[in-house]
Design an enzyme around this catalytic site. Structure first.
Site, PDB file in Angstrom:
ATOM      1  N   THR A  17       8.765  15.121   2.448  1.00  0.00           N
ATOM      2  CA  THR A  17       7.097  15.655   1.514  1.00  0.00           C
ATOM      3  C   THR A  17       6.634  14.764   0.169  1.00  0.00           C
ATOM      4  O   THR A  17       5.804  14.157   0.081  1.00  0.00           O
ATOM      5  CB  THR A  17       7.149  17.201   1.287  1.00  0.00           C
ATOM      6  OG1 THR A  17       6.806  17.551   2.433  1.00  0.00           O
ATOM      7  CG2 THR A  17       5.132  17.525   1.236  1.00  0.00           C
ATOM      8  N   SER A  56      13.820  14.774   5.774  1.00  0.00           N
ATOM      9  CA  SER A  56      14.804  15.278   5.770  1.00  0.00           C
ATOM     10  C   SER A  56      15.569  15.087   6.987  1.00  0.00           C
ATOM     11  O   SER A  56      16.653  15.759   7.058  1.00  0.00           O
ATOM     12  CB  SER A  56      14.603  16.348   5.271  1.00  0.00           C
ATOM     13  OG  SER A  56      14.706  17.232   5.134  1.00  0.00           O
ATOM     14  N   THR A  71      12.320  18.536   1.738  1.00  0.00           N
ATOM     15  CA  THR A  71      13.091  20.223   1.752  1.00  0.00           C
ATOM     16  C   THR A  71      13.706  20.835   2.678  1.00  0.00           C
ATOM     17  O   THR A  71      14.380  21.793   2.370  1.00  0.00           O
ATOM     18  CB  THR A  71      11.706  21.463   1.150  1.00  0.00           C
ATOM     19  OG1 THR A  71      11.292  21.641   2.080  1.00  0.00           O
ATOM     20  CG2 THR A  71      11.109  20.324  -0.298  1.00  0.00           C
TER      21      THR A  71
HETATM   22  N1  ASP Z   1       9.879  18.012   6.439  1.00  0.00           N
HETATM   23  C1  ASP Z   1       9.419  17.755   4.764  1.00  0.00           C
HETATM   24  C2  ASP Z   1      11.114  16.973   4.964  1.00  0.00           C
HETATM   25  O1  ASP Z   1      12.025  17.568   5.350  1.00  0.00           O
HETATM   26  C3  ASP Z   1       9.258  19.048   4.780  1.00  0.00           C
HETATM   27  C4  ASP Z   1       9.420  18.010   3.409  1.00  0.00           C
HETATM   28  O2  ASP Z   1       9.983  17.817   2.581  1.00  0.00           O
HETATM   29  O3  ASP Z   1       9.020  19.926   2.778  1.00  0.00           O
HETATM   30  O4  ASP Z   1      11.169  16.294   5.445  1.00  0.00           O
END
Ligand code: ASP
Length: 343
Positions: free
Chosen positions: A33, A80, A113
């Protein structure tokens, strides 16, 4: 004229020494993100309207150039959920090699995340350096109102250039808080204060006046870790099975058939006992974790009698990371339990 020349010489010397004094930080970017764009500023989910490049991240944050010389290494630019073994191994090897250079003070890794804690813990177990490694992400995309990414990145670089951050293993920095990769987990689906350490709390804070640490992890990591991935290009297959009322044994049998070398049991169910014996009969290692998110899994006589390893207070996704590495060293249950007690 002589006086002017003397002043100019002095000025250039001061400028040169100030520039030279800036610590060098290696920025490994992977995506998430923090590097995502939404079509409009209030779009805070389903934002897949483009990826932010490392150059855009830096151009958007000129303040970084006042605290560090940033050297970018783009590893990927993905959500991720797409991080895989090949990328984890590349990251560990390249971060270790980069931190071996005298002129590099620390490393920062941008990451989504959702699986950030898994990568952070993997690096905590495999990077061979005492220099700071800081994993950072964001809960709001780059395009959002009150986005959290830029300040998280700024604070991550601050921590990577802070002497007190050395020797504490891999750190995770979001929302002004410094966590240990060993104990942190994502605890909320969208709040900016999503990362929590339910059992033992964070290590410190990135306050506006200074970066402050109150504690450090005592479990083994980085240079004190026995895991060496320098010659590895894959890791054993280990998966997770979730326990709940009337949980079927089918996932365990399917994983045995799929060639899993290890299974993390996230809590239990009556059907797991027989299926667990079938798994062990096929040489599959079982590790007992727990879905409650805090507290150790205590090694009971019954579990010891069944040769089941306990995950200490590691959640299932981190227990999976540790078992994959442990199985590169041993499949002896006693040795595996020692590893889960020490890491
Ligand atoms: N879906 C995103 C990821 O993990 C969520 C984030 O980065 O907050 O890549």
């Amino acid at each position: 004229m002589k006086r002017l020349l003397r002043h100019l010489l002095l000025l250039s010397l001061v400028t040169a020494s100030t520039w030279a004094a800036l610590p060098k930080v290696a920025l490994f970017t992977t995506g998430g993100t923090i590097q995502s764009k939404g079509a409009f500023r209030t779009k805070l989910y389903e934002y897949s309207d483009g990826r932010v490049t490392p150059a855009e991240l830096l151009a958007d944050l000129p303040e970084l150039a006042e605290i560090a010389e940033i050297e970018v290494k783009e590893m990927s630019n993905v959500g991720s959920g797409n991080i895989d073994t090949a990328l984890l191994l590349r990251l560990a090897k390249e971060i270790t090699a980069t931190l071996a250079k005298d002129d590099v003070a620390g490393a920062v890794v941008t990451h989504g995340t959702s699986t950030l804690e898994e990568t952070a813990y993997f690096l905590h177990l495999t990077v061979k350096s005492e220099k700071p490694v800081v994993v950072v992400g964001a809960m709001r995309p780059f395009t959002a109102i009150s986005r959290d990414g830029p300040f998280n990145l700024y604070n991550a670089v601050r921590v990577a250039t802070t002497a007190e951050a050395q020797g504490k293993g891999v750190l995770v920095v979001l929302n002004d808080t410094i966590h240990s990769a060993r104990f942190v987990t994502k605890g909320h689906t969208y709040h900016v204060e999503t990362f929590v350490d339910r059992d033992l709390g964070p290590l410190g804070y990135t306050d506006s006046d200074r970066v402050v640490f109150y504690r450090q992890p005592l479990t083994r990591h980085t240079v004190k870790s026995e895991f060496d991935v320098s010659q590895l290009d894959t890791l054993p297959m280990v998966d997770i099975v979730y326990g709940y009322q009337e949980a079927s044994a089918a996932p365990i049998d399917a994983l045995i058939a799929a060639g899993a070398k290890g299974i993390i049991l996230n809590d239990g169910a009556p059907s797991f006992a027989k299926a667990g014996q079938r798994a062990q009969g096929a040489g599959v290692i079982l590790v007992q974790s727990d879905r409650k998110g805090a507290g150790r899994v205590v090694l009971t006589e019954r579990m010891a009698g069944r040769g089941v390893i306990t995950a200490d207070n590691l959640n299932a996704q981190k227990a999976r990371i540790l078992l994959r590495l442990a199985l590169t060293k041993t499949s002896n249950p006693r040795e595996l339990q020692r590893i889960f007690n020490e890491y």
